[in-house]
Design an enzyme around this catalytic site. Structure first.
Site, PDB file in Angstrom:
ATOM      1  N   HIS A 171     -11.495   4.931 -27.418  1.00 36.13           N
ATOM      2  CA  HIS A 171     -12.945   5.060 -27.594  1.00 36.13           C
ATOM      3  C   HIS A 171     -13.287   5.835 -28.857  1.00 36.13           C
ATOM      4  O   HIS A 171     -14.189   6.672 -28.875  1.00 36.13           O
ATOM      5  CB  HIS A 171     -13.584   5.689 -26.355  1.00 36.13           C
ATOM      6  CG  HIS A 171     -13.716   4.729 -25.215  1.00 36.13           C
ATOM      7  ND1 HIS A 171     -14.785   4.735 -24.360  1.00 36.13           N
ATOM      8  CD2 HIS A 171     -12.930   3.711 -24.807  1.00 36.13           C
ATOM      9  CE1 HIS A 171     -14.641   3.764 -23.460  1.00 36.13           C
ATOM     10  NE2 HIS A 171     -13.508   3.140 -23.724  1.00 36.13           N
ATOM     11  N   HIS A 183      -9.661  -7.397 -21.033  1.00 38.91           N
ATOM     12  CA  HIS A 183     -10.982  -7.639 -21.614  1.00 38.91           C
ATOM     13  C   HIS A 183     -10.916  -7.697 -23.129  1.00 38.91           C
ATOM     14  O   HIS A 183     -10.131  -6.985 -23.779  1.00 38.91           O
ATOM     15  CB  HIS A 183     -12.010  -6.621 -21.124  1.00 38.91           C
ATOM     16  CG  HIS A 183     -11.816  -5.209 -21.581  1.00 38.91           C
ATOM     17  ND1 HIS A 183     -12.339  -4.731 -22.775  1.00 38.91           N
ATOM     18  CD2 HIS A 183     -11.190  -4.162 -21.007  1.00 38.91           C
ATOM     19  CE1 HIS A 183     -12.044  -3.447 -22.900  1.00 38.91           C
ATOM     20  NE2 HIS A 183     -11.340  -3.078 -21.849  1.00 38.91           N
ATOM     21  N   ASP A 187      -8.084  -0.437 -26.628  1.00 36.09           N
ATOM     22  CA  ASP A 187      -8.817  -0.688 -25.387  1.00 36.09           C
ATOM     23  C   ASP A 187      -9.776  -1.848 -25.668  1.00 36.09           C
ATOM     24  O   ASP A 187     -10.877  -1.618 -26.156  1.00 36.09           O
ATOM     25  CB  ASP A 187      -9.553   0.590 -24.982  1.00 36.09           C
ATOM     26  CG  ASP A 187     -10.398   0.434 -23.729  1.00 36.09           C
ATOM     27  OD1 ASP A 187     -10.279  -0.602 -23.053  1.00 36.09           O
ATOM     28  OD2 ASP A 187     -11.190   1.344 -23.452  1.00 36.09           O
ATOM     29  N   GLU A 218     -16.690  -5.724 -20.714  1.00 39.78           N
ATOM     30  CA  GLU A 218     -16.153  -4.705 -19.824  1.00 39.78           C
ATOM     31  C   GLU A 218     -16.737  -3.337 -20.133  1.00 39.78           C
ATOM     32  O   GLU A 218     -17.034  -2.556 -19.230  1.00 39.78           O
ATOM     33  CB  GLU A 218     -14.625  -4.670 -19.950  1.00 39.78           C
ATOM     34  CG  GLU A 218     -13.918  -3.775 -18.927  1.00 39.78           C
ATOM     35  CD  GLU A 218     -13.693  -2.344 -19.387  1.00 39.78           C
ATOM     36  OE1 GLU A 218     -13.169  -1.540 -18.588  1.00 39.78           O
ATOM     37  OE2 GLU A 218     -14.048  -2.007 -20.543  1.00 39.78           O
ATOM     38  N   GLU A 219     -16.911  -3.050 -21.422  1.00 37.66           N
ATOM     39  CA  GLU A 219     -17.317  -1.711 -21.831  1.00 37.66           C
ATOM     40  C   GLU A 219     -18.757  -1.380 -21.458  1.00 37.66           C
ATOM     41  O   GLU A 219     -19.161  -0.220 -21.547  1.00 37.66           O
ATOM     42  CB  GLU A 219     -17.125  -1.534 -23.343  1.00 37.66           C
ATOM     43  CG  GLU A 219     -15.679  -1.668 -23.822  1.00 37.66           C
ATOM     44  CD  GLU A 219     -14.798  -0.524 -23.374  1.00 37.66           C
ATOM     45  OE1 GLU A 219     -15.303   0.410 -22.722  1.00 37.66           O
ATOM     46  OE2 GLU A 219     -13.594  -0.562 -23.672  1.00 37.66           O
TER      47      GLU A 219
END
Length: 379
Positions: A339, A83, A196, A228-229
Protein backbone atom coordinates in the site's frame (compact mmCIF):
# COMPACT_ATOMS: atom_id res chain seq x y z
CA UNK A 1 41.95 -21.74 -20.94
CA UNK A 2 42.43 -23.35 -17.51
CA UNK A 3 40.64 -20.41 -15.84
CA UNK A 4 37.75 -20.64 -18.28
CA UNK A 5 37.43 -24.38 -17.64
CA UNK A 6 37.35 -23.87 -13.88
CA UNK A 7 34.70 -21.16 -14.23
CA UNK A 8 32.62 -23.46 -16.41
CA UNK A 9 32.76 -26.21 -13.77
CA UNK A 10 31.85 -23.76 -11.03
CA UNK A 11 28.86 -22.50 -13.00
CA UNK A 12 27.58 -26.04 -13.52
CA UNK A 13 28.01 -26.74 -9.81
CA UNK A 14 26.13 -23.61 -8.73
CA UNK A 15 22.81 -24.26 -6.95
CA UNK A 16 19.72 -23.76 -9.07
CA UNK A 17 18.67 -20.13 -9.19
CA UNK A 18 16.35 -18.02 -11.26
CA UNK A 19 18.01 -17.19 -14.56
CA UNK A 20 18.23 -13.46 -15.29
CA UNK A 21 15.08 -12.28 -16.98
CA UNK A 22 13.47 -15.73 -17.04
CA UNK A 23 9.82 -16.10 -17.96
CA UNK A 24 8.56 -15.70 -14.41
CA UNK A 25 10.66 -12.62 -13.74
CA UNK A 26 9.47 -11.03 -16.97
CA UNK A 27 5.86 -11.82 -16.06
CA UNK A 28 6.24 -10.34 -12.57
CA UNK A 29 7.79 -7.21 -14.02
CA UNK A 30 5.09 -6.78 -16.64
CA UNK A 31 2.30 -7.27 -14.12
CA UNK A 32 3.84 -4.92 -11.57
CA UNK A 33 4.38 -2.17 -14.15
CA UNK A 34 0.90 -2.44 -15.67
CA UNK A 35 -1.37 0.44 -14.55
CA UNK A 36 -4.53 -0.82 -12.91
CA UNK A 37 -6.17 1.08 -10.05
CA UNK A 38 -9.57 -0.10 -8.90
CA UNK A 39 -12.11 0.21 -11.69
CA UNK A 40 -9.43 0.76 -14.36
CA UNK A 41 -7.88 -2.69 -14.64
CA UNK A 42 -7.78 -2.85 -18.46
CA UNK A 43 -3.99 -3.10 -18.86
CA UNK A 44 -3.71 -5.86 -16.27
CA UNK A 45 -6.70 -7.68 -17.75
CA UNK A 46 -4.98 -7.78 -21.15
CA UNK A 47 -1.96 -9.50 -19.61
CA UNK A 48 -4.08 -11.97 -17.67
CA UNK A 49 -6.21 -12.91 -20.67
CA UNK A 50 -3.13 -13.31 -22.85
CA UNK A 51 -1.48 -15.62 -20.32
CA UNK A 52 -4.55 -17.60 -19.24
CA UNK A 53 -6.15 -18.21 -22.66
CA UNK A 54 -3.69 -20.90 -23.87
CA UNK A 55 -3.89 -22.64 -20.47
CA UNK A 56 -7.68 -22.71 -20.05
CA UNK A 57 -10.52 -24.50 -21.74
CA UNK A 58 -12.78 -21.49 -21.45
CA UNK A 59 -12.44 -17.77 -20.64
CA UNK A 60 -15.43 -15.80 -19.41
CA UNK A 61 -16.02 -12.48 -17.63
CA UNK A 62 -18.33 -11.24 -14.94
CA UNK A 63 -20.29 -8.03 -15.31
CA UNK A 64 -17.67 -5.79 -13.66
CA UNK A 65 -14.61 -7.01 -15.55
CA UNK A 66 -13.19 -9.98 -13.65
CA UNK A 67 -11.60 -12.72 -15.78
CA UNK A 68 -12.59 -16.35 -15.16
CA UNK A 69 -10.45 -19.10 -16.70
CA UNK A 70 -11.82 -22.63 -16.44
CA UNK A 71 -9.84 -25.86 -16.63
CA UNK A 72 -11.34 -29.27 -15.96
CA UNK A 73 -14.92 -30.45 -16.44
CA UNK A 74 -15.51 -32.73 -13.45
CA UNK A 75 -14.90 -32.80 -9.72
CA UNK A 76 -15.33 -30.09 -7.08
CA UNK A 77 -15.45 -26.46 -8.18
CA UNK A 78 -12.27 -24.84 -6.88
CA UNK A 79 -12.02 -21.06 -7.18
CA UNK A 80 -8.43 -19.81 -7.25
CA UNK A 81 -8.51 -16.04 -6.88
CA UNK A 82 -6.16 -13.08 -7.24
CA UNK A 83 -7.20 -9.47 -7.71
CA UNK A 84 -5.92 -7.29 -10.55
CA UNK A 85 -6.46 -3.83 -9.09
CA UNK A 86 -3.93 -1.79 -7.16
CA UNK A 87 -4.06 1.28 -4.98
CA UNK A 88 -4.27 4.47 -7.00
CA UNK A 89 -6.51 7.42 -7.52
CA UNK A 90 -8.50 9.45 -9.99
CA UNK A 91 -8.46 13.06 -11.00
CA UNK A 92 -11.10 14.92 -9.01
CA UNK A 93 -10.90 18.53 -10.18
CA UNK A 94 -8.62 20.88 -12.14
CA UNK A 95 -7.81 24.27 -10.62
CA UNK A 96 -7.61 27.48 -12.70
CA UNK A 97 -3.84 27.49 -12.11
CA UNK A 98 -3.38 23.99 -13.58
CA UNK A 99 -3.14 21.84 -10.46
CA UNK A 100 -5.27 18.70 -9.99
CA UNK A 101 -6.91 17.37 -6.87
CA UNK A 102 -7.03 13.58 -6.53
CA UNK A 103 -9.56 11.12 -5.14
CA UNK A 104 -7.60 8.26 -3.56
CA UNK A 105 -8.67 4.69 -4.35
CA UNK A 106 -7.85 2.15 -1.65
CA UNK A 107 -6.23 2.24 1.77
CA UNK A 108 -3.37 4.72 1.43
CA UNK A 109 -1.42 6.10 4.36
CA UNK A 110 -1.32 9.89 4.18
CA UNK A 111 2.42 9.88 4.90
CA UNK A 112 3.03 7.77 1.76
CA UNK A 113 1.58 10.38 -0.60
CA UNK A 114 3.60 13.65 -0.65
CA UNK A 115 6.44 14.19 -3.13
CA UNK A 116 5.67 11.04 -5.12
CA UNK A 117 5.63 10.55 -8.86
CA UNK A 118 2.41 9.43 -10.54
CA UNK A 119 1.10 8.63 -14.00
CA UNK A 120 -2.28 9.93 -15.12
CA UNK A 121 -3.95 7.83 -17.83
CA UNK A 122 -5.58 10.52 -19.93
CA UNK A 123 -7.38 10.24 -23.25
CA UNK A 124 -4.18 11.17 -25.13
CA UNK A 125 -2.02 8.73 -23.19
CA UNK A 126 0.00 8.75 -19.98
CA UNK A 127 0.97 12.05 -18.33
CA UNK A 128 3.60 12.26 -15.61
CA UNK A 129 2.79 14.12 -12.41
CA UNK A 130 4.05 14.67 -8.88
CA UNK A 131 2.29 15.30 -5.61
CA UNK A 132 3.93 18.49 -4.43
CA UNK A 133 5.43 19.14 -1.04
CA UNK A 134 6.15 22.38 0.80
CA UNK A 135 9.77 23.50 0.76
CA UNK A 136 11.61 22.93 4.04
CA UNK A 137 12.99 26.48 3.85
CA UNK A 138 9.55 27.98 4.38
CA UNK A 139 7.83 25.39 6.59
CA UNK A 140 7.66 26.53 10.23
CA UNK A 141 9.69 24.37 12.59
CA UNK A 142 6.62 23.10 14.44
CA UNK A 143 5.14 21.77 11.16
CA UNK A 144 8.18 19.93 9.80
CA UNK A 145 7.26 16.60 11.39
CA UNK A 146 3.54 16.88 10.71
CA UNK A 147 1.73 14.47 8.37
CA UNK A 148 -0.35 16.44 5.92
CA UNK A 149 -3.79 15.24 4.90
CA UNK A 150 -4.35 13.77 1.44
CA UNK A 151 -6.98 16.46 0.89
CA UNK A 152 -4.23 19.08 1.02
CA UNK A 153 -2.23 17.47 -1.80
CA UNK A 154 -2.36 18.37 -5.47
CA UNK A 155 -0.99 16.74 -8.60
CA UNK A 156 1.41 18.94 -10.54
CA UNK A 157 1.78 18.13 -14.28
CA UNK A 158 3.75 21.27 -15.05
CA UNK A 159 0.73 23.05 -16.52
CA UNK A 160 0.26 26.81 -16.15
CA UNK A 161 -3.54 26.78 -16.25
CA UNK A 162 -6.59 24.60 -16.76
CA UNK A 163 -6.42 24.99 -20.55
CA UNK A 164 -2.95 23.43 -20.63
CA UNK A 165 -4.23 20.52 -18.51
CA UNK A 166 -7.06 19.97 -20.99
CA UNK A 167 -4.58 20.08 -23.87
CA UNK A 168 -2.73 17.18 -22.27
CA UNK A 169 -5.92 15.10 -22.53
CA UNK A 170 -6.63 15.10 -18.79
CA UNK A 171 -10.10 15.46 -17.30
CA UNK A 172 -11.86 14.57 -14.03
CA UNK A 173 -12.27 10.82 -13.55
CA UNK A 174 -9.01 9.87 -15.25
CA UNK A 175 -7.13 7.11 -13.37
CA UNK A 176 -3.88 7.83 -11.53
CA UNK A 177 -1.24 5.21 -10.66
CA UNK A 178 2.14 5.26 -8.89
CA UNK A 179 5.16 5.77 -11.15
CA UNK A 180 7.44 3.06 -9.73
CA UNK A 181 9.15 0.86 -12.35
CA UNK A 182 10.04 -2.77 -11.63
CA UNK A 183 13.66 -3.47 -10.69
CA UNK A 184 15.37 -6.83 -10.11
CA UNK A 185 17.46 -6.47 -6.95
CA UNK A 186 20.46 -8.59 -5.97
CA UNK A 187 19.75 -11.91 -4.28
CA UNK A 188 16.56 -12.76 -6.11
CA UNK A 189 14.40 -9.98 -4.73
CA UNK A 190 12.18 -7.67 -6.75
CA UNK A 191 11.32 -4.02 -6.21
CA UNK A 192 8.13 -2.65 -7.72
CA UNK A 193 4.66 -1.33 -7.17
CA UNK A 194 1.38 -3.21 -6.78
CA UNK A 195 2.67 -6.50 -5.35
CA UNK A 196 -0.74 -6.38 -3.71
CA UNK A 197 -1.85 -8.23 -5.73
CA UNK A 198 0.13 -8.60 -8.94
CA UNK A 199 2.26 -11.20 -7.21
CA UNK A 200 -0.97 -13.18 -6.70
CA UNK A 201 -1.87 -12.74 -10.37
CA UNK A 202 1.47 -14.28 -11.34
CA UNK A 203 1.00 -17.14 -8.86
CA UNK A 204 -2.35 -18.19 -10.32
CA UNK A 205 -0.97 -18.07 -13.88
CA UNK A 206 2.02 -20.23 -13.02
CA UNK A 207 -0.11 -22.61 -10.93
CA UNK A 208 -2.54 -23.12 -13.81
CA UNK A 209 0.37 -23.67 -16.20
CA UNK A 210 1.65 -26.52 -14.04
CA UNK A 211 -1.75 -27.99 -13.21
CA UNK A 212 -2.67 -28.10 -16.88
CA UNK A 213 0.43 -30.20 -17.49
CA UNK A 214 0.21 -32.43 -14.41
CA UNK A 215 -3.56 -32.78 -14.04
CA UNK A 216 -5.85 -32.26 -11.08
CA UNK A 217 -9.16 -33.72 -9.82
CA UNK A 218 -11.23 -30.53 -10.01
CA UNK A 219 -13.16 -28.05 -12.01
CA UNK A 220 -10.62 -25.29 -11.52
CA UNK A 221 -11.72 -21.68 -11.95
CA UNK A 222 -8.90 -19.14 -11.93
CA UNK A 223 -10.48 -15.76 -11.20
CA UNK A 224 -8.57 -12.52 -11.76
CA UNK A 225 -10.89 -10.11 -10.00
CA UNK A 226 -11.46 -6.36 -9.97
CA UNK A 227 -12.05 -3.70 -7.32
CA UNK A 228 -10.74 -5.64 -4.34
CA UNK A 229 -9.14 -2.55 -2.84
CA UNK A 230 -12.47 -0.73 -2.60
CA UNK A 231 -14.66 -3.49 -1.22
CA UNK A 232 -13.86 -7.00 -2.55
CA UNK A 233 -16.38 -6.41 -5.32
CA UNK A 234 -15.07 -8.53 -8.18
CA UNK A 235 -14.55 -11.60 -6.00
CA UNK A 236 -18.21 -11.53 -5.04
CA UNK A 237 -19.52 -11.16 -8.59
CA UNK A 238 -17.12 -13.80 -9.93
CA UNK A 239 -18.09 -16.23 -7.16
CA UNK A 240 -21.76 -15.60 -7.93
CA UNK A 241 -21.10 -16.99 -11.41
CA UNK A 242 -18.75 -19.81 -10.42
CA UNK A 243 -20.64 -21.04 -7.34
CA UNK A 244 -17.48 -22.67 -5.96
CA UNK A 245 -17.29 -25.56 -3.53
CA UNK A 246 -13.98 -24.30 -2.18
CA UNK A 247 -12.08 -21.01 -2.42
CA UNK A 248 -8.39 -20.07 -2.33
CA UNK A 249 -7.35 -16.42 -2.38
CA UNK A 250 -3.75 -15.56 -3.26
CA UNK A 251 -2.52 -12.23 -1.94
CA UNK A 252 0.50 -10.11 -1.21
CA UNK A 253 1.24 -10.58 2.47
CA UNK A 254 2.80 -8.26 5.03
CA UNK A 255 6.43 -8.82 6.01
CA UNK A 256 7.42 -7.68 9.47
CA UNK A 257 11.19 -8.00 9.16
CA UNK A 258 12.11 -4.37 8.54
CA UNK A 259 13.46 -2.22 11.41
CA UNK A 260 11.01 -0.68 13.86
CA UNK A 261 8.28 -3.29 13.51
CA UNK A 262 6.47 -4.84 16.45
CA UNK A 263 6.11 -8.65 16.34
CA UNK A 264 2.43 -8.16 17.15
CA UNK A 265 1.88 -6.48 13.77
CA UNK A 266 3.03 -9.46 11.70
CA UNK A 267 5.71 -12.11 12.05
CA UNK A 268 6.25 -13.02 8.39
CA UNK A 269 9.70 -12.50 6.89
CA UNK A 270 10.94 -12.28 3.32
CA UNK A 271 12.49 -15.58 2.28
CA UNK A 272 10.54 -17.53 4.90
CA UNK A 273 8.12 -19.12 2.45
CA UNK A 274 4.42 -18.64 1.70
CA UNK A 275 2.11 -17.32 4.37
CA UNK A 276 -1.24 -18.60 5.61
CA UNK A 277 -3.58 -16.16 7.33
CA UNK A 278 -5.28 -17.57 10.43
CA UNK A 279 -7.17 -14.31 10.97
CA UNK A 280 -7.72 -10.96 9.37
CA UNK A 281 -10.32 -8.28 9.89
CA UNK A 282 -12.48 -9.51 7.00
CA UNK A 283 -12.64 -13.27 7.47
CA UNK A 284 -11.81 -16.39 9.44
CA UNK A 285 -10.57 -19.32 7.33
CA UNK A 286 -12.07 -22.79 7.41
CA UNK A 287 -10.22 -24.62 10.21
CA UNK A 288 -10.08 -27.98 8.44
CA UNK A 289 -8.76 -26.23 5.35
CA UNK A 290 -6.02 -24.61 7.47
CA UNK A 291 -5.00 -28.05 8.73
CA UNK A 292 -4.93 -29.42 5.19
CA UNK A 293 -2.66 -26.61 4.03
CA UNK A 294 -0.26 -27.37 6.86
CA UNK A 295 -0.28 -31.08 6.04
CA UNK A 296 0.39 -30.44 2.34
CA UNK A 297 3.20 -27.98 3.11
CA UNK A 298 4.83 -30.47 5.47
CA UNK A 299 4.53 -33.32 3.00
CA UNK A 300 6.15 -31.21 0.27
CA UNK A 301 8.80 -29.74 2.59
CA UNK A 302 7.53 -26.21 1.93
CA UNK A 303 8.12 -23.72 4.78
CA UNK A 304 4.82 -22.15 5.85
CA UNK A 305 4.43 -18.90 7.79
CA UNK A 306 1.22 -18.74 9.78
CA UNK A 307 0.11 -15.24 10.69
CA UNK A 308 -2.71 -13.11 12.11
CA UNK A 309 -3.05 -9.58 10.80
CA UNK A 310 -5.47 -6.87 11.88
CA UNK A 311 -6.52 -4.11 9.53
CA UNK A 312 -6.38 -6.41 6.49
CA UNK A 313 -9.09 -7.68 4.17
CA UNK A 314 -8.99 -10.01 1.19
CA UNK A 315 -11.12 -11.67 -1.46
CA UNK A 316 -11.58 -14.87 0.53
CA UNK A 317 -14.10 -12.99 2.69
CA UNK A 318 -16.32 -12.25 -0.30
CA UNK A 319 -15.99 -15.78 -1.69
CA UNK A 320 -16.79 -17.27 1.72
CA UNK A 321 -20.15 -15.49 1.88
CA UNK A 322 -21.50 -16.72 -1.48
CA UNK A 323 -23.25 -19.89 -2.69
CA UNK A 324 -24.59 -20.70 0.77
CA UNK A 325 -21.12 -20.54 2.32
CA UNK A 326 -17.73 -21.61 0.92
CA UNK A 327 -14.72 -22.94 2.86
CA UNK A 328 -11.86 -20.54 2.10
CA UNK A 329 -8.27 -19.73 2.95
CA UNK A 330 -5.96 -16.83 2.14
CA UNK A 331 -2.41 -17.72 1.06
CA UNK A 332 0.11 -14.92 0.67
CA UNK A 333 3.52 -14.12 -0.77
CA UNK A 334 5.16 -11.91 1.89
CA UNK A 335 5.89 -8.36 0.74
CA UNK A 336 7.50 -5.36 2.37
CA UNK A 337 5.89 -1.91 2.21
CA UNK A 338 2.48 -2.79 0.74
CA UNK A 339 0.00 0.00 0.00
CA UNK A 340 2.79 2.36 -0.97
CA UNK A 341 4.70 3.27 -4.13
CA UNK A 342 7.45 0.67 -3.73
CA UNK A 343 7.47 -2.85 -2.32
CA UNK A 344 9.88 -5.78 -2.22
CA UNK A 345 9.21 -9.50 -2.63
CA UNK A 346 11.48 -12.55 -2.63
CA UNK A 347 11.53 -14.85 -5.65
CA UNK A 348 11.94 -17.96 -3.49
CA UNK A 349 8.72 -17.11 -1.64
CA UNK A 350 6.93 -16.78 -4.97
CA UNK A 351 8.20 -20.13 -6.26
CA UNK A 352 7.31 -21.93 -3.03
CA UNK A 353 3.84 -20.42 -3.07
CA UNK A 354 3.27 -21.82 -6.56
CA UNK A 355 4.53 -25.20 -5.33
CA UNK A 356 2.08 -25.10 -2.42
CA UNK A 357 -0.92 -24.04 -4.51
CA UNK A 358 -0.29 -26.78 -7.07
CA UNK A 359 0.12 -29.48 -4.43
CA UNK A 360 -2.94 -28.26 -2.52
CA UNK A 361 -5.25 -28.24 -5.53
CA UNK A 362 -4.11 -31.73 -6.46
CA UNK A 363 -5.27 -32.85 -3.02
CA UNK A 364 -8.73 -31.29 -3.33
CA UNK A 365 -10.57 -34.29 -4.72
CA UNK A 366 -14.27 -34.86 -4.08
CA UNK A 367 -13.93 -36.75 -0.75
CA UNK A 368 -11.49 -34.15 0.61
CA UNK A 369 -13.72 -31.22 -0.34
CA UNK A 370 -16.74 -33.02 1.13
CA UNK A 371 -14.90 -33.33 4.46
CA UNK A 372 -14.02 -29.65 4.42
CA UNK A 373 -17.66 -28.76 3.84
CA UNK A 374 -19.12 -31.17 6.42
CA UNK A 375 -20.18 -29.48 9.65
CA UNK A 376 -22.42 -32.22 11.00
CA UNK A 377 -21.51 -33.03 14.64
CA UNK A 378 -19.69 -36.30 15.27
CA UNK A 379 -21.80 -38.85 17.07
Amino acid sequence: MRILAVLAVLCVACPAAAAPHDRTERLLGELADAPGPSGYEEAVRRVMVRELTPLAEKITYDGVGSVIAQHGASGPKVMLDAHMDELGGMVRRVTPTGFLSMQMLGGWLDQALPDQRWIIIGRKGPVHAVTGIRDVHVVPADERTRVFSRDSLYLDVGARNAAEVAALGISPGDPVVPDSPFVALPGGRYLGKAWDDRVGCAVVIEALRRLRASGHPNQLYVAATVQEEIGLRGARTAADLIKPDIGIAIEGGIAGDSPGRSPEETQAVLGGGPGLFLYDSSTLPNRRFVTLVGDVAMAKDIPLQRDLVQGYGDDSAAIQATAGGVPTINLVVPARYTHAHNGIIDRADFDRTVDLVVALIQRLDAPTVARLRNFAPNR
